[in-house]
Design an enzyme around this catalytic site. Structure first.
Site, PDB file in Angstrom:
ATOM      1  N   ASN A 130       0.848  -1.189   0.000  1.00 55.07           N
ATOM      2  CA  ASN A 130       0.000   0.000   0.000  1.00 55.07           C
ATOM      3  C   ASN A 130       0.885   1.241   0.000  1.00 55.07           C
ATOM      4  O   ASN A 130       2.108   1.146  -0.033  1.00 55.07           O
ATOM      5  CB  ASN A 130      -0.947  -0.015   1.210  1.00 55.07           C
ATOM      6  CG  ASN A 130      -0.206  -0.181   2.522  1.00 55.07           C
ATOM      7  OD1 ASN A 130       0.578   0.678   2.929  1.00 55.07           O
ATOM      8  ND2 ASN A 130      -0.431  -1.311   3.195  1.00 55.07           N
ATOM      9  N   ALA A 149       1.115   1.143  11.690  1.00 55.15           N
ATOM     10  CA  ALA A 149       1.409   0.542  10.392  1.00 55.15           C
ATOM     11  C   ALA A 149       0.134   0.282   9.604  1.00 55.15           C
ATOM     12  O   ALA A 149      -0.946   0.078  10.176  1.00 55.15           O
ATOM     13  CB  ALA A 149       2.177  -0.765  10.582  1.00 55.15           C
ATOM     14  N   PRO A 192      -3.783 -12.297   9.787  1.00 52.35           N
ATOM     15  CA  PRO A 192      -4.281 -12.096  11.154  1.00 52.35           C
ATOM     16  C   PRO A 192      -4.471 -10.613  11.438  1.00 52.35           C
ATOM     17  O   PRO A 192      -3.719  -9.779  10.915  1.00 52.35           O
ATOM     18  CB  PRO A 192      -3.178 -12.693  12.031  1.00 52.35           C
ATOM     19  CG  PRO A 192      -1.948 -12.662  11.169  1.00 52.35           C
ATOM     20  CD  PRO A 192      -2.424 -12.860   9.774  1.00 52.35           C
ATOM     21  N   PHE A 244      -4.741   2.484  14.563  1.00 52.77           N
ATOM     22  CA  PHE A 244      -4.937   3.482  13.512  1.00 52.77           C
ATOM     23  C   PHE A 244      -5.904   2.911  12.483  1.00 52.77           C
ATOM     24  O   PHE A 244      -5.906   1.704  12.229  1.00 52.77           O
ATOM     25  CB  PHE A 244      -3.618   3.816  12.810  1.00 52.77           C
ATOM     26  CG  PHE A 244      -2.846   4.931  13.443  1.00 52.77           C
ATOM     27  CD1 PHE A 244      -2.685   6.147  12.792  1.00 52.77           C
ATOM     28  CD2 PHE A 244      -2.276   4.783  14.700  1.00 52.77           C
ATOM     29  CE1 PHE A 244      -1.963   7.176  13.368  1.00 52.77           C
ATOM     30  CE2 PHE A 244      -1.549   5.796  15.286  1.00 52.77           C
ATOM     31  CZ  PHE A 244      -1.399   7.008  14.621  1.00 52.77           C
TER      32      PHE A 244
END
Length: 415
Positions: free
Chosen positions: A208, A270, A301, A342
Site C-alpha cells: 500500500n 502501520a 491475522p 490506527f
C-alpha cells in the site's frame, strides 16, 4: 522549569556567536547549570573570559586536558542533560553528520546519547547547498532537532535564509525538550509503521501507499519524552532507538508479540495488509498467453484484535489470581499495555472508526482521512481524530506530523 538542569552549549565560528551570550544569561537566570564548548574559531567572535563570567564555569576548548583521569569529551557528555549547538556552522554540521570527531565539540557530539539541538547560522547559499541539506536530513533522521535559520539581512550582506533563529525559539526548544524527557521516562513504547509487503513471487508483491512517516514521528516524539522506544517498521530507518525491520503482516505480528512483554504502550500505526497470497511462487511467474490471471488470497491475522485479546486474557488471569490470594493489584497492572490503533478511511471516517474501535477492543483509535491529498499517506502533514473506547472524540487540526505525534501521545493520557 530549568532549575538544576545541566545544559551544554557548543559554540562554533560565526558572527552569530555573540547572540549566545544573552542565551547563557537567560539559562542561568532560570536556575540551570551551563557549561560552554567553544571551537577555536568561535573564540574569534566571543572571548573565553566573557563566556566564563556568564556561565560561571570553565570554558572547554581542548580535549587533551582530562580532569580526574576522565577524558573531557566523555565527562562533559555524562554531565549534560542536553546539548545545544548554536550557532552551528556548515563545517560542524557536516562533521557531526559524518561522525568526524576532530575537536572537542564534535567529539562530545559523537559520544552524546541524549537530546541534541542544533541551531544553524550561515550564508544563504551555504544553507541551500545540497550537501548541507543532506547533512541536515541525516541529523534529523538520527533524532537530532534542527532549529531552521530565519530569513533576513545577513552579516555577509546577503538577504535570505541563514540567520540564527530567535533566542526565544532556542530557549523554548531547550525548555520543552528537558521537560518532555521526563514524561515517558521508564516507559516502554512499541510502535509499528509503514505498509507491510506480501510477496507474490521473488519480484512482485502486494502493498500500500503508507510511507511510515506518522509512525516514525510517533517514535521520535516518544524517544524525546524519555521512553524506551521500539519501532517495528517495513522501512529502512536510521534512529537512536531500537529498530526492528519486518516485511509481511506475519513478520510484524511476530515482532510485536516479542516486544509485548513489559511494554507500557503499543501504537499500531502501520498499514497492515488485510490479505496475502495463499501460496507464494518460488520462481518468477512468467507471463503467458492468458489475458487475465487469478491470485488466491487468504486473510492475514488482525494484529490489533489479537493484541487486545491477549491483554484481556492476561487481565482476567490476574483478576483470578488476585481473588485467590485476596491481594490488591494496581489498576494499571491489569490494563497494561495501553493499545492504540490506527484506521485509514476514504469515506464515512467517524462512523467507520467508531465501529472499528468497538470491534477491535483497543483503548484509542486514530482515524485518518486518506481521501485527501494534503494529509495521510506520504504527506508531511496530517489531521486526525482520536477516539477512545467510551466514544469521546478529539480532533487534531492539520499540522506537521511531528506536531500531531506529540499531541497524540499527550491525548492518550500519557503522564
Amino acid at each position: 522549569m530549568l532549575q538544576n538542569k545541566h545544559i551544554l552549549i557548543g559554540i562554533t565560528g560565526g558572527i552569530a556567536a555573540y547572540k549566545i551570550l544573552t542565551l547563557i544569561r537567560d539559562f542561568k537566570k532560570s536556575g540551570a547549570e551551563v557549561k560552554i564548548l567553544a571551537t577555536p574559531n568561535a573564540l574569534n567572535f566571543v572571548t573565553k573570559l566573557t563566556l566564563q563570567n556568564l556561565s560561571q564555569n570553565e570554558v572547554f576548548t581542548n580535549e587533551f586536558t582530562p580532569k580526574n583521569w576522565k577524558p573531557e569529551h566523555i565527562s562533559l557528555a555524562d554531565w549534560a542533560d542536553i546539548m545545544l549547538i548554536a550557532p552551528a556552522s556548515a563545517n560542524t554540521i557536516g562533521k557531526i553528520a559524518q561522525g568526524i570527531a576532530d575537536n572537542l565539540l564534535t567529539s562530545v557530539a559523537c559520544a552524546f546519547s541524549k537530546k541534541i539541538i542544533i541551531a544553524p547560522a550561515m550564508n544563504v547559499n551555504m544553507w541551500n547547498n545540497q550537501a548541507v541539506q543532506e547533512n541536515i536530513n541525516t541529523l534529523q533522521n538520527r533524532g537530532i532537532e534542527i532549529l531552521s535559520p530565519e530569513s533576513g539581512f545577513l552579516a555577509c550582506g546577503y538577504i535570505g535564509k541563514g540567520r540564527l533563529c530567535s533566542l526565544e525559539k532556542i530557549y523554548n526548544a531547550v525548555d520543552e525538550a528537558l521537560n518532555y524527557q521526563q514524561l515517558l521516562k521508564g516507559k516502554k513504547v512499541v510502535i509499528t509503521s509503514g505498509g507491510t509487503i506480501e510477496e507474490i513471487d521473488p519480484v512482485r508483491y502486494i502493498s500500500n501507499y503508507s510511507s511510515g512517516k506518522m509512525g516514525l514521528a510517533l517514535a521520535k516524539s516518544a524517544y524525546d519524552m524519555g521512553a524506551e522506544v521500539v519501532l517495528i517498521t517495513t522501512k529502512d530507518i536510521e534512529a537512536p532507538f531500537k529498530i526492528v525491520k519486518v516485511k509481511s503482516a506475519i513478520d510484524m505480528q511476530n515482532a510485536v508479540n516479542e516486544e509485548y512483554e513489559n511494554s507500557d504502550y503499543i501504537i499500531m500505526a502501520a498499514a497492515v495488509a488485510d490479505y496475502r497470497v495463499k501460496e507464494r511462487a518460488q520462481q518468477k511467474m512468467k507471463k503467458g498467453d492468458e489475458e487475465t490471471i487469478t491470485l488466491e488470497l487468504v486473510k492475514n491475522p488482525d494484529i490489533l484484535i489479537e493484541l487486545c485479546k491477549r491483554r484481556h486474557s492476561e487481565a482476567n488471569n490476574k483478576e483470578i489470581l488476585r481473588c485467590a490470594q485476596n491481594d490488591v493489584f494496581a489498576e494499571e497492572s491489569q490494563t497494561k499495555p495501553i493499545i492504540v490503533g490506527f484506521c485509514a478511511e476514504s469515506e464515512n471516517l467517524l462512523e467507520n472508526a467508531k465501529t472499528k474501535i468497538d470491534k477491535k477492543g483497543c483503548d484509542y483509535l486514530i482515524a485518518n482521512d486518506i481521501s485527501r491529498n494534503d494529509i495521510g499517506f506520504g504527506a508531511d502533514e496530517n489531521e486526525v481524530y482520536i477516539i477512545n473506547k467510551k466514544g469521546d472524540i478529539n480532533k487534531l487540526e492539520k499540522a506537521p506530523k511531528n506536531v500531531i505525534a506529540r499531541k497524540i501521545l499527550e491525548c492518550i493520557n500519557i503522564k
